[in-house]
Design a protein around this motif. Structure first.
Motif, PDB file in Angstrom:
ATOM      1  N   LEU A 120       0.831  -1.211   0.000  1.00 50.60           N
ATOM      2  CA  LEU A 120       0.000   0.000   0.000  1.00 50.60           C
ATOM      3  C   LEU A 120       0.863   1.257   0.000  1.00 50.60           C
ATOM      4  N   MET A 121       1.951   1.245   0.734  1.00 50.38           N
ATOM      5  CA  MET A 121       2.853   2.404   0.764  1.00 50.38           C
ATOM      6  C   MET A 121       3.574   2.567  -0.572  1.00 50.38           C
ATOM      7  N   ARG A 122       3.929   1.449  -1.197  1.00 51.01           N
ATOM      8  CA  ARG A 122       4.574   1.540  -2.521  1.00 51.01           C
ATOM      9  C   ARG A 122       3.649   2.201  -3.536  1.00 51.01           C
ATOM     10  N   VAL A 123       2.368   1.844  -3.494  1.00 50.62           N
ATOM     11  CA  VAL A 123       1.395   2.380  -4.450  1.00 50.62           C
ATOM     12  C   VAL A 123       1.087   3.851  -4.158  1.00 50.62           C
ATOM     13  N   THR A 124       0.989   4.219  -2.890  1.00 50.77           N
ATOM     14  CA  THR A 124       0.574   5.581  -2.549  1.00 50.77           C
ATOM     15  C   THR A 124       1.735   6.575  -2.481  1.00 50.77           C
TER      16      THR A 124
END
Length: 185
Positions: free
Chosen positions: A126-130
């Motif tokens: 999720l952090m990679r995407v956001t």
């Protein structure tokens, strides 16, 4: 009771209610103002501790989704739970309402644990995407922040049940002051 006394009794009750509403509104406004000040102090404390840069960016990326979920939960729960609890208080009484609120607490704990567990499991992707520009260290740091911050979601859910109960019972200062407490956390 004379006619004059009969006419003045409803007026006295109306004045008493008006003063109570005014007092509650004033206290609620004070609590809302304190919440804004507490939020500002929180932002200053974060900036003073972490500065501006990669660490601060990682903190804000890791906290923005849990905080957003908490904000949506706060608004939605207040709109749904206050009338729900107020109608149960009015129609079914105190004992039934306390059992109902206890069941809500239990449901929030179970659902909140599921939300936290699921979000903790997907925190890194999720952090990679956001945050597409982050390096591996910033992603890992953001994910660790997110795992902790997602714990706020069930806690906010529990607080919202309590806030709705207090609002349904016409006790407004403590629910309005909740944002001061949240900013302190």
């Amino acid at each position: 009771m004379t006619t004059t006394e009969e006419q003045s009794a409803p007026r006295a009750r109306k004045n008493s209610r008006s003063k109570s509403i005014l007092r509650q509104s004033g206290l609620t406004s004070i609590a809302a103002g304190a919440a804004i000040v507490a939020g500002l102090i929180l932002d200053v404390a974060i900036a003073a501790r972490f500065g501006a840069g990669a660490l601060t960016d990682a903190f804000f990326v890791g906290s923005r989704i849990p905080i957003a979920l908490g904000a949506v939960l706060m608004v939605g729960a207040n709109q749904v739970l206050v009338p729900m609890i107020a109608s149960r208080l009015h129609e079914k009484g105190e004992a039934y309402t306390w059992r109902f609120v206890s069941m809500l607490f239990s449901a929030v704990v179970v659902i909140g644990a599921g939300v936290w567990g699921g979000s903790a499991a997907i925190a890194t992707p999720l952090m990679r995407v956001t945050a597409p520009g982050f390096d591996a260290h910033q992603v890992a740091l953001s994910a660790s922040v997110a795992r902790v911050m997602f714990l706020l979601v069930p806690l906010i859910g529990l607080a919202e049940v309590m806030r709705a109960l207090l609002n349904a019972r016409y006790s407004f200062f403590a629910p309005a002051a909740m944002n001061v407490v949240m900013n302190g956390l």
